[in-house]
Design a protein around this motif. Sequence first.
Motif, PDB file in Angstrom:
ATOM      1  N   GLY A 101       0.875  -1.231   0.005  1.00  0.00           N
ATOM      2  CA  GLY A 101      -0.025   0.064   0.118  1.00  0.00           C
ATOM      3  C   GLY A 101       0.944   1.255  -0.198  1.00  0.00           C
ATOM      4  O   GLY A 101       1.928   1.285   0.277  1.00  0.00           O
ATOM      5  N   SER A 102       0.379   2.246  -0.350  1.00  0.00           N
ATOM      6  CA  SER A 102       1.171   3.559  -0.689  1.00  0.00           C
ATOM      7  C   SER A 102       1.707   4.172   0.723  1.00  0.00           C
ATOM      8  O   SER A 102       2.794   4.645   0.801  1.00  0.00           O
ATOM      9  N   ALA A 103       1.057   3.856   1.920  1.00  0.00           N
ATOM     10  CA  ALA A 103       1.417   4.504   3.174  1.00  0.00           C
ATOM     11  C   ALA A 103       2.735   3.730   3.445  1.00  0.00           C
ATOM     12  O   ALA A 103       3.431   4.363   4.400  1.00  0.00           O
ATOM     13  N   ALA A 104       3.120   2.482   2.938  1.00  0.00           N
ATOM     14  CA  ALA A 104       4.417   1.923   3.209  1.00  0.00           C
ATOM     15  C   ALA A 104       5.030   1.659   2.083  1.00  0.00           C
ATOM     16  O   ALA A 104       6.016   0.900   2.142  1.00  0.00           O
ATOM     17  N   GLY A 105       4.981   2.846   1.248  1.00  0.00           N
ATOM     18  CA  GLY A 105       5.774   3.011   0.184  1.00  0.00           C
ATOM     19  C   GLY A 105       5.593   2.013  -1.145  1.00  0.00           C
ATOM     20  O   GLY A 105       6.261   2.105  -1.950  1.00  0.00           O
ATOM     21  N   GLY A 106       4.496   1.606  -0.974  1.00  0.00           N
ATOM     22  CA  GLY A 106       3.796   0.818  -2.373  1.00  0.00           C
ATOM     23  C   GLY A 106       2.795   1.448  -3.026  1.00  0.00           C
ATOM     24  O   GLY A 106       3.202   2.798  -3.104  1.00  0.00           O
ATOM     25  N   ILE A 107       1.956   0.703  -3.507  1.00  0.00           N
ATOM     26  CA  ILE A 107       0.895   1.540  -4.372  1.00  0.00           C
ATOM     27  C   ILE A 107      -0.305   0.986  -3.856  1.00  0.00           C
ATOM     28  O   ILE A 107      -0.825   0.294  -3.090  1.00  0.00           O
ATOM     29  N   ASP A 108      -1.423   1.884  -4.284  1.00  0.00           N
ATOM     30  CA  ASP A 108      -2.891   1.581  -4.174  1.00  0.00           C
ATOM     31  C   ASP A 108      -3.410   1.002  -4.981  1.00  0.00           C
ATOM     32  O   ASP A 108      -4.613   0.325  -4.666  1.00  0.00           O
ATOM     33  N   GLY A 109      -3.243   1.020  -6.322  1.00  0.00           N
ATOM     34  CA  GLY A 109      -3.789   0.702  -7.375  1.00  0.00           C
ATOM     35  C   GLY A 109      -2.822   0.353  -8.694  1.00  0.00           C
ATOM     36  O   GLY A 109      -1.725   0.790  -8.477  1.00  0.00           O
ATOM     37  N   ALA A 110      -3.532  -0.292  -9.736  1.00  0.00           N
ATOM     38  CA  ALA A 110      -2.556  -0.576 -10.876  1.00  0.00           C
ATOM     39  C   ALA A 110      -3.271  -1.118 -12.212  1.00  0.00           C
ATOM     40  O   ALA A 110      -4.088  -1.555 -12.216  1.00  0.00           O
ATOM     41  N   HIS A 111      -2.527  -0.830 -13.080  1.00  0.00           N
ATOM     42  CA  HIS A 111      -2.792  -1.402 -14.361  1.00  0.00           C
ATOM     43  C   HIS A 111      -2.214  -2.987 -14.007  1.00  0.00           C
ATOM     44  O   HIS A 111      -1.237  -3.140 -13.732  1.00  0.00           O
ATOM     45  N   ILE A 112      -3.110  -3.895 -14.271  1.00  0.00           N
ATOM     46  CA  ILE A 112      -3.080  -5.235 -13.696  1.00  0.00           C
ATOM     47  C   ILE A 112      -3.720  -6.345 -14.711  1.00  0.00           C
ATOM     48  O   ILE A 112      -4.670  -5.931 -15.360  1.00  0.00           O
ATOM     49  N   LEU A 113      -3.199  -7.470 -14.633  1.00  0.00           N
ATOM     50  CA  LEU A 113      -3.902  -8.478 -15.147  1.00  0.00           C
ATOM     51  C   LEU A 113      -4.950  -8.863 -14.731  1.00  0.00           C
ATOM     52  O   LEU A 113      -5.260  -8.816 -13.442  1.00  0.00           O
ATOM     53  N   THR A 114      -6.344  -9.159 -15.216  1.00  0.00           N
ATOM     54  CA  THR A 114      -7.409  -9.102 -14.873  1.00  0.00           C
ATOM     55  C   THR A 114      -7.648 -10.197 -13.698  1.00  0.00           C
ATOM     56  O   THR A 114      -8.259 -10.047 -12.785  1.00  0.00           O
ATOM     57  N   PRO A 115      -7.030 -11.524 -13.960  1.00  0.00           N
ATOM     58  CA  PRO A 115      -7.189 -12.570 -12.848  1.00  0.00           C
ATOM     59  C   PRO A 115      -6.384 -11.927 -11.659  1.00  0.00           C
ATOM     60  O   PRO A 115      -6.777 -12.714 -10.330  1.00  0.00           O
ATOM     61  N   MET A 116      -5.462 -11.164 -11.623  1.00  0.00           N
ATOM     62  CA  MET A 116      -4.712 -11.048 -10.449  1.00  0.00           C
ATOM     63  C   MET A 116      -5.468 -10.493  -9.159  1.00  0.00           C
ATOM     64  O   MET A 116      -5.416 -10.994  -8.186  1.00  0.00           O
ATOM     65  N   PRO A 117      -6.310  -9.536  -9.406  1.00  0.00           N
ATOM     66  CA  PRO A 117      -7.202  -9.131  -8.171  1.00  0.00           C
ATOM     67  C   PRO A 117      -7.897 -10.242  -7.399  1.00  0.00           C
ATOM     68  O   PRO A 117      -7.857 -10.268  -6.227  1.00  0.00           O
TER      69      PRO A 117
END
Length: 436
Positions: A101-117
């Motif tokens: 997550g962005s609070a820990a230096g990551g991301i909130d969302g993404a361009h992503i392969l549909t099955p991944m979520p």
Amino acid sequence: MSQTDKSSAGLTRRSLLTQTAKAAGAAAILTAARSALPAGGAWAAAAPEVTGATLGFIALTDSAPLIVAKVKGLFAKYGMPDVNVVKQASWGTTRDNLELGSAAGGIDGAHILTPMPYLMTTGKVTKNNQPLPMAILARLNTNGQAISVGARYKDLGITTKAKGLKEAFAKQKAEGKDVKCAVTFPGGTHDLWMRYWLASNGIDPDKDVSTIVVPPPQMVANMKVDTMEAFCVGEPWNAQLVNQGIGFTALTTGELWHDHPEKSLGMRADWVEKNPNAAKALLAAVIEAQIWCDKPENKAEMCQIVSGREWFKVPVEDILGRATGTIDYGDGRIVKNSPEIMKFWSDHASYPFQSHDLWFLTEDQRWGYLPADLDTKGLIGKVNRQDLWREAAKVAGATDLPTDTSRGIEKFFDGRAFDPANPAAYLASHDIKRIA
């Protein structure tokens, strides 16, 4: 009052003033962002809760809507001026940064392969198999991927039909060679396209070849050093392979399944729940970018934008041809005005049909990535936020929206069909599978 007490008091006063200034600054930014929102009742009581988010992308042409929304100021237009779009090295990195997550230096969302979520929500691909609830807000595109094969197989006439490849792979395996076919993430779209194609040609992707994972930007380099025999990936990497004379495109994935769904805009579910208005603002910006990207007159500019150093860092020539419908397969076939062109908006490309998500889940069940007794309907109801998409599409001024969550029966190149009302019959139609 002691010197220490005086210093502490001063520090406290300074801290309070600093915090007050920061709060006032943040409030001013939020107020300014809200004042920039499109006029109309849709935003009167629905201003974004925050002005920013961090979104990841992989260097693939289908990430263009996120990049264009940033470059063209569309996130700012909808009250989200502080959105950052950050390059990810691989789909595994995307997953890891979503877990942070962005609070820990990551991301909130993404361009992503549909099955991944879905794989992340069920905990099948996360650290320690801990579920990370995700939300799919939109489909980013249809079509636009390909399966490419090494130059040594060019004379075998390999297309959607690959009898010659089956025989060649079997011969190499009999001689003791580990025959490798590369995909980008286990259970992801490219993995499923490769598996479908191989299995439909009588090649078991788990027994007759080794299916390996390679990040999209590294596919061409790995083919160049003879690491694999074939790979499935999005553009521009298939075109780059042809342009460098290293291999050829056997088929575009649109030939496997016309107008198939591909990438999605995925967000952490907790971010969406905490910031529902901001989620709609993000989505409205992306939808407007998708509409822009799909216009023929904008294709050259789109390709120029994404080719840049901060985005893909590849020659624009590797992107432009296939993005405009000209496909040089590298084996003598050249198709212009291809019906399998990547679509961002037309023919409802942006709408996250629940029936499409069901196909991905069914295929992941077929290959053992998800359990046979999975409550697919319940899972789709949690992850697929087509309701938010509809609201955001109206805010973006989009028209001609889908009226159903299903696109109906889908047909594949080998004659098979997927009826969302009866996925069991679809599974039964396949001979090569891991599910009983």
